[in-house]
Scaffold this active site. Structure first.
Site, PDB file in Angstrom:
ATOM      1  N   GLY A   7      58.250  12.705  45.149  1.00 19.26           N
ATOM      2  CA  GLY A   7      59.388  12.367  45.992  1.00 19.26           C
ATOM      3  C   GLY A   7      59.938  13.538  46.760  1.00 19.26           C
ATOM      4  O   GLY A   7      61.133  13.585  47.061  1.00 19.26           O
ATOM      5  N   HIS A  41      46.919  30.818  54.716  1.00 16.83           N
ATOM      6  CA  HIS A  41      47.743  30.018  53.797  1.00 16.83           C
ATOM      7  C   HIS A  41      48.018  30.850  52.564  1.00 16.83           C
ATOM      8  O   HIS A  41      47.173  31.633  52.111  1.00 16.83           O
ATOM      9  CB  HIS A  41      46.986  28.740  53.391  1.00 16.83           C
ATOM     10  CG  HIS A  41      47.482  28.114  52.120  1.00 16.83           C
ATOM     11  ND1 HIS A  41      46.839  28.302  50.909  1.00 16.83           N
ATOM     12  CD2 HIS A  41      48.554  27.338  51.868  1.00 16.83           C
ATOM     13  CE1 HIS A  41      47.496  27.640  49.967  1.00 16.83           C
ATOM     14  NE2 HIS A  41      48.547  27.061  50.518  1.00 16.83           N
TER      15      HIS A  41
END
Length: 313
Positions: free
Chosen positions: A266, A114
């Site tokens: 969002g 990662h």
């Protein structure tokens, strides 16, 4: 420690240019190493402001799933995950740019990896912007090898060496502390580098440090992939890999601040959750056989060590 630097305006356009080029370079290197599969590209927009470019390679010869995502988003109010430690910034307008990637290899002897490099800036109405960099990279093996861990950490150490001798031990310790599953009482992997809220060197030098970390990812990871990708394995190793992937999922969904920030702000759910592996398993109260290579991962490798001074190759 975050320092408020009011005398310098950060250059987010320069950061964006670097991040887009970094995504291109990493994807090209991974495609080359896989030898066949190609990244699919999704360009997306965010209704509240901004968007991104998500690239995913699936079912490759070497990489079962690889996701490399660029995002540039902004909003009028920072989400709770970004202000938990900085309540004075609550309610401020913000802008965030980053490249985040997770690589899930097919061969159990190749570790998952990662990396993330990111930039945040706020735009409070009464003062100069408050900005910071963050990121790093970490390695999650299923079967441990001293040479792989030593190489990974030496590349990490050398990448940040130009910024002072204290940086590597500080970022390594932060990585060990951050990528820790508190509910399991165990590290996610063997660590690497991790930093956040970083602006103490001023914009130009802090940005240079970010670039050094981003540029070091492929030199750190690709030689390990090349060394292990053809290692013979059986279904035993595959099932262990799937079981250990469960720990990766648990960390990302329970503890990872980047996942929380993306969902709370969002962001695009498909891009945020691209880090999850395609296949995974959980077994109730599973314990590896004593003396086995699987047990050795726990006993030897899932313990913080000075890897940069160990292993060769």
């Amino acid at each position: 420690m975050l320092t408020v630097l009011s005398a310098m305006t950060p250059d987010s356009a320069a950061v964006k240019t670097y991040l887009l080029a970094l995504q291109d370079r990493i994807c090209a290197a991974l495609e080359s190493e896989d030898g066949g599969a190609k990244f699919r590209t999704d360009d997306w927009t965010r209704p509240e402001g901004g968007g991104g470019r998500t690239r995913v390679l699936a079912e490759g010869a070497v990489f079962e799933k690889a996701g490399v995502a660029f995002s540039h988003v902004h909003g009028t109010k920072l989400p709770p995950s970004a202000t938990a430690h900085r309540p004075e910034l609550a309610g401020q307008a913000w802008e965030a740019l980053g490249v985040s990637l997770v690589i899930h290899p097919r061969n159990p002897y190749v570790p998952t990896s990662h990396a993330n490099v990111r930039f945040f800036t706020t735009a409070p109405s009464s003062s100069a912007p408050v900005w910071w960099f963050g990121g790093g990279f970490d390695l999650t093996p299923y079967y441990g090898f001293d040479d792989d861990c030593g190489h990974w950490h030496r590349v990490a150490r050398d990448a940040v060496a130009p910024f002072g001798p204290a940086i590597f031990p500080r970022f390594k310790r932060a990585c060990d502390d951050y990528f820790f599953l508190k509910h399991r009482g165990e590290p996610r992997g063997v660590g690497g580098l991790f930093f956040d809220d970083f602006n103490e060197l001023g914009f130009e030098r802090s940005f240079a440090l970010l670039r050094a970390v981003g540029d070091a990812y492929i030199p750190a990871y690709r030689p390990i992939v090349a060394r292990r990708k053809a290692t013979p394995h059986t279904d035993r190793e595959r099932q262990w890999q799937l079981y250990r992937r469960g720990r990766y999922v648990e960390f990302n969904l329970v503890w990872d601040r980047g996942t929380l920030f993306g969902l709370q702000s969002g962001g695009r759910t498909e891009s945020i959750l691209m880090s999850l592996p395609p296949l995974v398993r959980w077994d109730y109260d599973f314990k590896p056989e004593p003396g086995s290579p699987e047990a050795r991962l726990h006993e030897v490798f899932l313990t913080p060590r000075d890897w940069a001074s160990q292993g060769h190759g």
